[in-house]
Design a protein around this motif. Structure first.
Motif, PDB file in Angstrom:
ATOM      1  N   LEU A  17       9.052   6.435  49.309  1.00 31.75           N
ATOM      2  CA  LEU A  17       7.678   6.843  49.562  1.00 31.75           C
ATOM      3  C   LEU A  17       7.455   7.092  51.058  1.00 31.75           C
ATOM      4  O   LEU A  17       6.799   8.060  51.450  1.00 31.75           O
ATOM      5  CB  LEU A  17       6.713   5.761  49.065  1.00 31.75           C
ATOM      6  N   ALA A  18       7.998   6.230  51.875  1.00 32.23           N
ATOM      7  CA  ALA A  18       7.803   6.406  53.317  1.00 32.23           C
ATOM      8  C   ALA A  18       8.470   7.685  53.804  1.00 32.23           C
ATOM      9  O   ALA A  18       7.899   8.435  54.606  1.00 32.23           O
ATOM     10  CB  ALA A  18       8.377   5.201  54.040  1.00 32.23           C
ATOM     11  N   ALA A  21       6.500  10.617  52.713  1.00 27.30           N
ATOM     12  CA  ALA A  21       5.302  10.762  53.520  1.00 27.30           C
ATOM     13  C   ALA A  21       5.622  11.427  54.850  1.00 27.30           C
ATOM     14  O   ALA A  21       4.922  12.321  55.308  1.00 27.30           O
ATOM     15  CB  ALA A  21       4.671   9.395  53.752  1.00 27.30           C
ATOM     16  N   LEU A  22       6.700  11.006  55.450  1.00 28.00           N
ATOM     17  CA  LEU A  22       7.089  11.623  56.722  1.00 28.00           C
ATOM     18  C   LEU A  22       7.476  13.080  56.520  1.00 28.00           C
ATOM     19  O   LEU A  22       7.201  13.935  57.366  1.00 28.00           O
ATOM     20  CB  LEU A  22       8.268  10.841  57.320  1.00 28.00           C
ATOM     21  N   THR A  24       6.233  15.094  54.507  1.00 25.50           N
ATOM     22  CA  THR A  24       5.064  15.956  54.301  1.00 25.50           C
ATOM     23  C   THR A  24       4.230  16.085  55.572  1.00 25.50           C
ATOM     24  O   THR A  24       3.188  16.707  55.575  1.00 25.50           O
ATOM     25  CB  THR A  24       4.151  15.406  53.185  1.00 25.50           C
ATOM     26  N   ALA A  25       4.719  15.494  56.641  1.00 22.64           N
ATOM     27  CA  ALA A  25       3.952  15.548  57.885  1.00 22.64           C
ATOM     28  C   ALA A  25       3.824  16.982  58.364  1.00 22.64           C
ATOM     29  O   ALA A  25       4.738  17.789  58.223  1.00 22.64           O
ATOM     30  CB  ALA A  25       4.657  14.699  58.934  1.00 22.64           C
ATOM     31  N   GLU A  26       2.697  17.310  58.885  1.00 22.38           N
ATOM     32  CA  GLU A  26       2.480  18.662  59.404  1.00 22.38           C
ATOM     33  C   GLU A  26       3.325  18.883  60.650  1.00 22.38           C
ATOM     34  O   GLU A  26       3.512  17.990  61.454  1.00 22.38           O
ATOM     35  CB  GLU A  26       1.008  18.839  59.749  1.00 22.38           C
ATOM     36  N   SER A  65       3.462  28.017  62.748  1.00 23.46           N
ATOM     37  CA  SER A  65       3.430  26.649  62.254  1.00 23.46           C
ATOM     38  C   SER A  65       4.815  26.038  62.157  1.00 23.46           C
ATOM     39  O   SER A  65       5.138  25.387  61.178  1.00 23.46           O
ATOM     40  CB  SER A  65       2.768  26.622  60.865  1.00 23.46           C
TER      41      SER A  65
END
Lengths: 153, 296
Positions: A17-18, A21-22, A24-26, A65
């Motif tokens: 999960l961690a 999460a990272l 998916t960081a922008e 981006s």
């Protein structure tokens, strides 16, 4: 045994999960929007290449981006982006001018950067109106390619 | 004594030359006045070539010499009194221009409606010089495009015996860019229109014999420009296969649709909750493990 397994599962799930999460960081926006390319089709450029004759085709390049220091950019996947292209056909009273980007001619319209500090302009009493097209490109690493900090997104 | 005579001769020669030039210009204007349209409004639409977007629309009032040009970039309105208005393609943006004089901007008319431009010459709106009658009939004359821009070459025009503009060249030996003028078969009666301008082809044209009542209306021209902007945006959107495409009008592209979404994947909104949950699970597992060892 079941305790050990439970502990292992918890650590594994938590770690995944961690990481997710990272992942998916922008991205950090570090690239400029106004990089230019000049497609080499002879029908779309003047007799002496970009910024000559009476026709010029210039495209925006780069990414808005993508962070060049982003270590997880591979996890973001490749995303199609659209860059705008402009086709200029000059009228009788208009001319292309190649000159330093630092010293644009008075009243000139910027067409694009040619590299090496040189820019292409159009001069003339009437405003040129380019035709527009689109081209796709993948997110790119454009580290060090910014030539106009004021145009960063 | 001889010096005075020389001086008188020189001054006289200059005066004679000047009068000759004026006579030639008058002769040109009388000639053109016989052939150029003097009534009616012509309006035309030029479309971008396949694979590109960016239509242009033009209008010219032959009775007054007023004209407009609109595109996705904006609008220019030239009133009969010589006032030039320019602005972005949004309501309320058309404002008096400080950029250009009317006679310089009139060059734009030649790019789509040469007889309209010749009408402006005949009206005396556009300064000409180097006028000469051609042996086969017709005239050749030079137009200075903008006296405020000395690096912009003047344009030399050739009009045939029927008053039709046939050739245009730049008064620049290094880059004369001499070219025949090509007219469209779609030209309406009384107004020969160019087949192509700024890379675009003539698509439609119409003539209003009795004129257009609000031809010089700012609101009307702004509305045409806004429509051109929307049309161009739709064409671009279609090119992107229905994806949303947006740009900044200030840089010469088209606005009207939302921007391309950022590269963030859909889960980005759950980032921090996922991090917290992961940390909690790991911490809980570690605590449980430690307690389990302690109990052994």
């Amino acid at each position: 045994m079941s305790t050990k397994r439970g502990w292992s599962y918890a650590v594994s799930v938590g770690t995944c999960l961690a990481v997710a999460a990272l992942a998916t960081a922008e991205s950090v926006v570090v690239c400029c929007k106004y990089l230019y390319t000049w497609p080499s089709d002879p029908a779309l450029q003047g007799p002496e290449g970009p910024c000559s004759g009476t026709v010029a085709y210039v495209c925006e390049d780069g990414s808005t981006s993508a962070g060049y220091t982003d270590p997880l950019r591979l996890f973001h996947g490749q995303t199609l982006r659209y860059a705008r292209c402009y086709l200029y056909n000059l009228g009788a009273g208009q001319s292309f001018v190649r000159t330093s980007c630092e010293a644009p001619p008075a009243g000139a319209l910027l067409v694009g950067s040619l590299g090496n500090g040189m820019c292409c302009y159009i001069v003339g009493p009437t405003k040129p109106v380019p035709m527009l097209s689109l081209r796709t490109f993948q997110l790119a690493d454009c580290a060090g390619a910014c030539n106009d900090p004021s145009s960063q997104d | 004594m001889s010096r005075s005579i020389h001086c008188a001769v020189a001054v006289g020669a200059a005066l004679c030359s000047s009068r000759e030039a004026m006579a030639q210009t008058d002769s040109l204007n009388v000639f053109l006045d016989r052939y150029v349209p003097r009534q009616g409004v012509v309006e035309a639409t030029y479309l971008a070539k396949p694979g590109f977007a960016g239509e242009m629309q033009f209008g010219f009032d032959a009775a007054t010499g007023a004209w407009y040009e609109v595109s996705h970039l904006g609008a220019t309105l030239r009133r009969a009194n010589g006032e030039i208005l320019e602005g972005d393609p949004y309501p309320g943006m058309l404002k008096p221009s400080k950029r250009i004089k009317a006679f310089s901007a009139d060059i734009a008319v030649m790019e789509w409606c040469p007889p309209c431009f010749l009408r402006l010459v005949a009206l005396g709106n556009v300064p000409v010089d180097n006028v000469e009658a051609l042996p086969e009939g017709g005239y050749r004359f030079r137009i200075r495009s903008d006296q405020a821009l000395p690096d912009v070459p003047a344009l030399v025009n050739e009009v045939d015996a029927s008053g039709v503009l046939r050739r245009v060249a730049r008064d620049d030996p290094a880059d004369p860019r001499e070219a025949n003028v090509v007219y469209s078969e779609k030209s309406p009666a009384g107004f020969l229109l160019r087949a192509e301008t700024a890379g675009r082809n003539l698509a439609t044209a119409s003539v209003h014999e009795g004129g257009v009542r609000d031809f010089e209306s700012v609101a009307r021209v702004e509305s045409l420009a806004a429509q051109s902007r929307v049309n161009t945006a739709r064409t671009l959107a279609a090119m992107s296969g229905g994806s949303l495409v947006g740009t900044n009008p200030a840089d010469g592209a088209v606005e009207g649709t939302p921007s391309v979404p950022a590269a963030s994947p859909p889960l980005s909104g759950y980032r921090w909750p996922l991090v917290v949950l992961g940390v909690v699970l790991i911490a809980a597992a570690v605590v449980y493990r430690v307690r389990g060892r302690g109990q052994l």
